[in-house]
Structures are given as structure tokens and as C-alpha cells.
Design a protein around this motif. Sequence first.
Motif, PDB file in Angstrom:
ATOM      1  N   PRO A  55       0.808  -1.225   0.000  1.00 53.51           N
ATOM      2  CA  PRO A  55       0.000   0.000   0.000  1.00 53.51           C
ATOM      3  C   PRO A  55       0.846   1.282   0.000  1.00 53.51           C
ATOM      4  N   TYR A  56       1.960   1.276   0.718  1.00 51.16           N
ATOM      5  CA  TYR A  56       2.839   2.459   0.763  1.00 51.16           C
ATOM      6  C   TYR A  56       3.430   2.726  -0.614  1.00 51.16           C
ATOM      7  N   GLU A  57       3.809   1.633  -1.244  1.00 53.03           N
ATOM      8  CA  GLU A  57       4.468   1.733  -2.539  1.00 53.03           C
ATOM      9  C   GLU A  57       3.488   2.259  -3.601  1.00 53.03           C
ATOM     10  N   LEU A  58       2.256   1.765  -3.552  1.00 55.50           N
ATOM     11  CA  LEU A  58       1.265   2.243  -4.517  1.00 55.50           C
ATOM     12  C   LEU A  58       0.995   3.722  -4.298  1.00 55.50           C
ATOM     13  N   MET A  59       0.901   4.110  -3.023  1.00 54.82           N
ATOM     14  CA  MET A  59       0.663   5.520  -2.704  1.00 54.82           C
ATOM     15  C   MET A  59       1.786   6.378  -3.283  1.00 54.82           C
ATOM     16  N   LYS A  60       3.015   5.954  -3.042  1.00 53.96           N
ATOM     17  CA  LYS A  60       4.159   6.768  -3.435  1.00 53.96           C
ATOM     18  C   LYS A  60       4.317   6.801  -4.956  1.00 53.96           C
ATOM     19  N   ILE A  61       4.266   5.625  -5.547  1.00 53.66           N
ATOM     20  CA  ILE A  61       4.524   5.560  -6.981  1.00 53.66           C
ATOM     21  C   ILE A  61       3.417   6.243  -7.779  1.00 53.66           C
ATOM     22  N   ARG A  62       2.185   6.065  -7.342  1.00 55.20           N
ATOM     23  CA  ARG A  62       1.095   6.659  -8.118  1.00 55.20           C
ATOM     24  C   ARG A  62       0.926   8.147  -7.837  1.00 55.20           C
ATOM     25  N   ILE A  63       0.989   8.533  -6.548  1.00 54.39           N
ATOM     26  CA  ILE A  63       0.704   9.948  -6.242  1.00 54.39           C
ATOM     27  C   ILE A  63       1.960  10.807  -6.439  1.00 54.39           C
ATOM     28  N   LEU A  64       3.092  10.409  -5.872  1.00 60.39           N
ATOM     29  CA  LEU A  64       4.287  11.260  -6.017  1.00 60.39           C
ATOM     30  C   LEU A  64       4.931  11.103  -7.398  1.00 60.39           C
ATOM     31  N   ASN A  65       5.320   9.881  -7.750  1.00 59.51           N
ATOM     32  CA  ASN A  65       6.020   9.717  -9.031  1.00 59.51           C
ATOM     33  C   ASN A  65       5.074   9.999 -10.204  1.00 59.51           C
ATOM     34  N   GLY A  66       3.838   9.546 -10.095  1.00 55.93           N
ATOM     35  CA  GLY A  66       2.845   9.865 -11.123  1.00 55.93           C
ATOM     36  C   GLY A  66       2.645  11.377 -11.191  1.00 55.93           C
ATOM     37  N   GLY A  67       2.559  12.015 -10.033  1.00 56.00           N
ATOM     38  CA  GLY A  67       2.383  13.473  -9.969  1.00 56.00           C
ATOM     39  C   GLY A  67       3.558  14.198 -10.607  1.00 56.00           C
ATOM     40  N   HIS A  68       4.759  13.695 -10.361  1.00 59.11           N
ATOM     41  CA  HIS A  68       5.941  14.298 -10.986  1.00 59.11           C
ATOM     42  C   HIS A  68       5.800  14.282 -12.510  1.00 59.11           C
ATOM     43  N   ALA A  69       5.322  13.176 -13.048  1.00 58.99           N
ATOM     44  CA  ALA A  69       5.151  13.080 -14.505  1.00 58.99           C
ATOM     45  C   ALA A  69       4.094  14.079 -14.984  1.00 58.99           C
TER      46      ALA A  69
END
Length: 488
Positions: free
Chosen positions: A286-300
Motif C-alpha cells: 500500500p505504501y508503494e502504490l501511494m508513493k509511486i502513483r501519487i508522487l512519481n505519477g504526480g511528478h510526470a
Amino acid sequence: IRLSNATLSQIQTAATPRYDRAALKPGIVHFGIGNFHRAHQAVYLDRLFNLGRDHDFALVGAGVMAGDQRMREALAGQDYLTTVVEQSAARSEARITGGMIDFLPVGDATAIIARLTDPAIRIVSLTVTEGGYFIDSSGVFDPTHPEIRHDGKHPLAPRTVFGLIAAALSARRASDTPPFTVMCCDNIPHNGSVTRSAVVGVANLYDPDLANWIASEVAFPNAMVDRITPATGERERRLCADDFGIEDAWPVFCEDFTQWVLEDNFPSGRPALEEVGVEFVADVTPYELMKIRILNGGHAVIAYPAGLLGITYVHDAMGHPLIAGFLEKVTRDEIIPTVPPVPDTSLNEYAELIVTRCANPKIGDTVRRLCLDGSNRQPKFIVPTLADRIAAGQPITGLALESALWCRYCAGTTDAGETIAPNDPNWEKLQPVAQEAQSNPNAWLGQADIYGALGNAPILRERFAAALESLKSDGVETTLQRYIAGEL
Ligand code: NAD
């Protein structure tokens, strides 16, 4: 002051190691001594060593790329010390980390395997970028890659990190030395499992029995890692010298925020990282999905409109109301709803914190860094979110727009007509497809190594084409405005 062991005691402007570096003993070999490792794992270890704990887990650097040789020389010239400047919007603080004590000769497989076989090494960790794992768009290891095939044919002279790890595990197994734990710290969903499939995949090419043994006996804990760490340039070297009086060949600048959530699966032992803020959990998903989707996705989401508008710094992109509005809407409407609940965490607050972090003008993070390597990042940060929404029959207008912005960026010209310099290891492959897509959008979505079967989804084709058409005829700003107004 030129940074080195000899000058450490003269440094008054930065915290310096409170432990005896000469008494440290190696316990971890890390592949990919880039900026992120030195801002993250190396800082956690430095803090732990400052507490007087686990001095037998010092770091040894390793690498297989030509660039690693430059880093090795830079660090060797300053006794493997690094200046880390942690920056909040209000202030900057420097520390010198001293947890690294050696750097193995780059490209010397024999020396690297010998050190990895030393029983004192109980952890092998990695930050070799999202593109470093030889996986296809669905996350499956590709054993046909020429580098991997090379390692399969030359098990004792491997060129990849995974070939080196497999060779060392084979030697440890032969000598009854317990295996080390392999700890991936790259931004990849299920990064431990991905690393396992790469190591097992290489071993399988020459010794299936070894491959089975690795799969069953070696631990590959998954991790979520987070700390925005830009690349170092002349600006950073100068700031380090001017503001702190320290001459460091390769200082690291990062934000003050840091997070590391790690599965507690270290059969050969580990440093007590929980003493310095690492969260150990049973399941990191769950932490990884949060980070990858919201932060890394947001960066994109921030990166490509900003790149197309010729904006240099991420904090300036955040100051652009249409980019900020795009991020806000796509995060709220399309990304957050795909992220399952995370223990003790509000996803909305997490997203708000990211906005604050990206707006921090001190970091000097560049739009170009966020735009880099979309061919490896989109399949991890954006495509899975798109896939979940399409499978659930939910709207994808914002994510399709993000994809169209990336495509437009890869076509190589900003809205003002400036040329975009190549910014992806696969640029030469991407650019002609991106240019063709301006009149035939499906050409872009047809890149199976990025979109897989999703590229055929009618809703994606339709929304992507509409976004691309709007970008082409009316430009980035008008298109963002339309999206924010719900009119795209
Ligand atoms: P960097 O460019 O400073 O360092 C990258 C390192 O990876 C170098 O040592 C390089 O030689 C090595 N490398 C690259 N491709 C490789 C390959 N194919 N095989 C082996 N080694 C390879 O970048 P960085 O800022 O240190 O980021 C590295 C990774 O760390 C990111 O890709 C990401 O997965 C993770 N990360 C970075 C940040 C950040 O803000 N920089 C935040 C979280 C996670």
C-alpha cells in the motif's frame, strides 16, 4: 576547506560523523552510488552510526557503468565522505556522511564477486534506476536482452549487477556461506520481487539449480523509498563552497523530507534502522502504490507540460496556476481513487504535502530531470493507474492528457518552437513514433513495450487522440485550461 578525513575536524559549518570511521567494518555493498543513495540510505546509516550502533554495517560502493568510475574517483579523492545539504523552504543544513569506506573497482567482476562473497557482507543494496532491471512493460524479466545473455554465457565475468549478484550467491552457496539479503531501493512497484526475478533469471540461464536455490533461500525485501534528490551540477558545487565553505567534488542536495518503508525480511541480519526512522512493515504494497502513483505519477503530470512550456525548475512549474491545477485535479479525480488505504495515512494530506515539497524553491529540482526516461517511468508510474481505471470503467481524461503531453514532449519541440534535447535512453526510438503520432495517435499507443495491451483500449485511444489534437491545435495552456474546466 577541501573535504577529506584530514580536514573533517576543521569543518564548523556542517555536522560531521561522531563515530570513529577507521573502526567501521564493511557490511553492505551498494550498487549505483548516485545522488539518491547518498541522500537516503547513506544518511540513515550515518545517523545510526552516530548513535553508536551497528558499526559493522558500513557501506562499500560498487557500480558497472562508466559514470560510476567518475563517482568512484570523486569519492576516493575525499575519503568517501559526502556533503549532504538538506533543504526546507526556510533553511539549509549540511552534514558530512561518513558511512562509506570503500568503492570497488568499476567493471572488475573478479574483485566485485570476491567482495560480495565475503561473509561480512550481509546486505547488497541497489539504486540502478527504473531502467536498470531488464523488465518489459508488464514488469516481466527479459532474459533475451544482450547484456543478460552475455552474463548467461560468462557467469564468472558478468557485466550486469544481476550477473554479479548471481555469481556471488553461487560462490557463497558453494562455500556454505549464508546468502546476503538483496535490498532494492529503486522506484519500482514490488522492487524486491523485480530484483529477485532479475537475479533468478540470470542464474537460470546457466544453472537452474542455483536459480531455484536463490528463489527459495535469498531474501529480497520490498521497499518504498522517498526523498527528492536532484542531480548535482555547478550550481550545487558552488553553493556548497559559498554557503558552507566546503569543497566537495560531488555534494548532494535534497529536501528535508525523507521516508523509507521496508519489509522486515533480513535472514542474515540488518542494522537497527528502526532507530533512525525506517518503518518496518509486513507488506509494503500500500505504501508503494501511494508513493509511486501519487508522487512519481504526480511528478510526470508536472513534468511534461512544464517541459513543453520551457520552464526550468520544478518550483516554478508549481507556481504556474494551470500546471498546479492540472496536478490537483488529476490527482484528486483519477489517481487517489486507485490507491487502497494506507495504514495511519491520509492520502489527501499525502498529496497536499507533495505539492508543498515540489514547490520548495530551495531544492532547485529541474523539470528536465522529471522528464527524463519516460519510456521506463511511464510503465511504472502512469500506465498501471490507467489500466486500473479502464478496467473499472472509470474516466481517464486527465491521465490520457498526461500521456499525450509526454508524447508531444518526445516529438521534440516546445510550444514556443524550441528544440528539446534528447532526454530518454530510448529517445531515438521514441521521437519518430511521437512525430508520427501527431497525425496518427494510435502509433504512440501501439508501443507494446510501454502500453502493452492497454494501447488497444478504445477509451484510451479516444481520450488520447482528443488530448493530442487539442495540444496540437491550441497548445499546452489552453488544453490544460479545458481539462481543468471539464471541457476536454
Ligand atoms: P543518479 O543518476 O545520481 O544515479 C544513478 C545510478 O544508477 C548511477 O550510479 C548509475 O551508474 C547507476 N545506473 C544507471 N543505469 C544503470 C544500469 N543499467 N545498470 C547499473 N547501474 C545503473 O540518479 P539517482 O538520483 O541516484 O536516482 C537513482 C534511482 O533512485 C532512481 O532511478 C529511482 O529509482 C531512485 N530514487 C531516486 C529519487 C530521487 O529523487 N533522485 C527518489 C526516490 C528514488
